[in-house]
Write a protein that holds these residues in place. Structure first.
Motif, short mmCIF file in Angstrom:
data_model
loop_
_atom_site.label_atom_id
_atom_site.label_comp_id
_atom_site.label_asym_id
_atom_site.label_seq_id
_atom_site.Cartn_x
_atom_site.Cartn_y
_atom_site.Cartn_z
N GLU A 1 3.58 -1.47 -6.36
CA GLU A 1 3.01 -0.15 -6.60
C GLU A 1 2.90 0.15 -8.08
O GLU A 1 1.99 0.85 -8.51
N TYR A 2 3.81 -0.39 -8.89
CA TYR A 2 3.74 -0.18 -10.34
C TYR A 2 2.48 -0.82 -10.91
O TYR A 2 1.84 -0.27 -11.80
N VAL A 3 2.15 -1.99 -10.41
CA VAL A 3 0.94 -2.68 -10.88
C VAL A 3 -0.29 -1.88 -10.49
O VAL A 3 -1.22 -1.72 -11.29
N VAL A 4 -0.32 -1.37 -9.28
CA VAL A 4 -1.47 -0.58 -8.81
C VAL A 4 -1.62 0.68 -9.65
O VAL A 4 -2.72 1.03 -10.07
N ILE A 5 -0.51 1.35 -9.93
CA ILE A 5 -0.57 2.56 -10.75
C ILE A 5 -1.07 2.22 -12.16
O ILE A 5 -1.87 2.95 -12.74
N VAL B 1 -7.22 -1.92 -5.74
CA VAL B 1 -7.29 -1.82 -4.27
C VAL B 1 -6.92 -3.16 -3.63
O VAL B 1 -6.18 -3.20 -2.66
N THR B 2 -7.42 -4.25 -4.20
CA THR B 2 -7.10 -5.57 -3.67
C THR B 2 -5.61 -5.86 -3.78
O THR B 2 -5.01 -6.41 -2.85
N TRP B 3 -5.01 -5.49 -4.89
CA TRP B 3 -3.58 -5.73 -5.09
C TRP B 3 -2.76 -4.93 -4.09
O TRP B 3 -1.72 -5.38 -3.62
N LEU B 4 -3.24 -3.71 -3.76
CA LEU B 4 -2.51 -2.87 -2.85
C LEU B 4 -2.56 -3.42 -1.41
O LEU B 4 -1.59 -3.32 -0.67
N VAL C 1 -18.72 -1.24 -15.71
CA VAL C 1 -18.49 -2.47 -14.96
C VAL C 1 -17.00 -2.83 -14.99
O VAL C 1 -16.42 -3.20 -13.96
N LEU C 2 -16.38 -2.71 -16.16
CA LEU C 2 -14.95 -2.99 -16.26
C LEU C 2 -14.13 -2.02 -15.43
O LEU C 2 -13.11 -2.40 -14.84
N THR C 3 -14.58 -0.77 -15.34
CA THR C 3 -13.89 0.22 -14.52
C THR C 3 -13.94 -0.17 -13.05
O THR C 3 -12.93 -0.10 -12.34
N VAL C 4 -15.10 -0.58 -12.60
CA VAL C 4 -15.26 -0.97 -11.19
C VAL C 4 -14.40 -2.20 -10.88
O VAL C 4 -13.75 -2.26 -9.83
N VAL C 5 -14.38 -3.15 -11.80
CA VAL C 5 -13.57 -4.36 -11.59
C VAL C 5 -12.08 -4.00 -11.54
O VAL C 5 -11.33 -4.49 -10.69
N THR C 6 -11.66 -3.13 -12.44
CA THR C 6 -10.24 -2.74 -12.48
C THR C 6 -9.84 -1.97 -11.23
O THR C 6 -8.78 -2.21 -10.66
#
Length: 51
Positions: free
Chosen positions: A4-8, A47-50, A37-42
């Motif tokens: 969760e820390y990584v997602v935050i 979401v993928t990490w979660l 584009v960088l925002t969408v990737v991040t």
């Protein structure tokens, strides 16, 4: 470290980047598009990490 820390952190970076898009849109559209584009990737990475 809990995932969760990584997602935050990734969502915080995405928020920072979207602020950059907002502030550079009128003066430097090319840079704003790159930041978008960088925002969408991040955000996608968060979401993928979660999941």
């Amino acid at each position: 470290m809990p995932k969760e820390y990584v997602v935050i952190g990734l969502l915080a970076v995405a928020g920072f980047l979207i602020g950059g898009v907002y502030s550079t849109w009128k003066t430097a559209r090319g840079l704003a598009v790159i930041l978008l584009v960088l925002t969408v990737v991040t955000a996608g990475a968060a979401v993928t990490w979660l999941l």
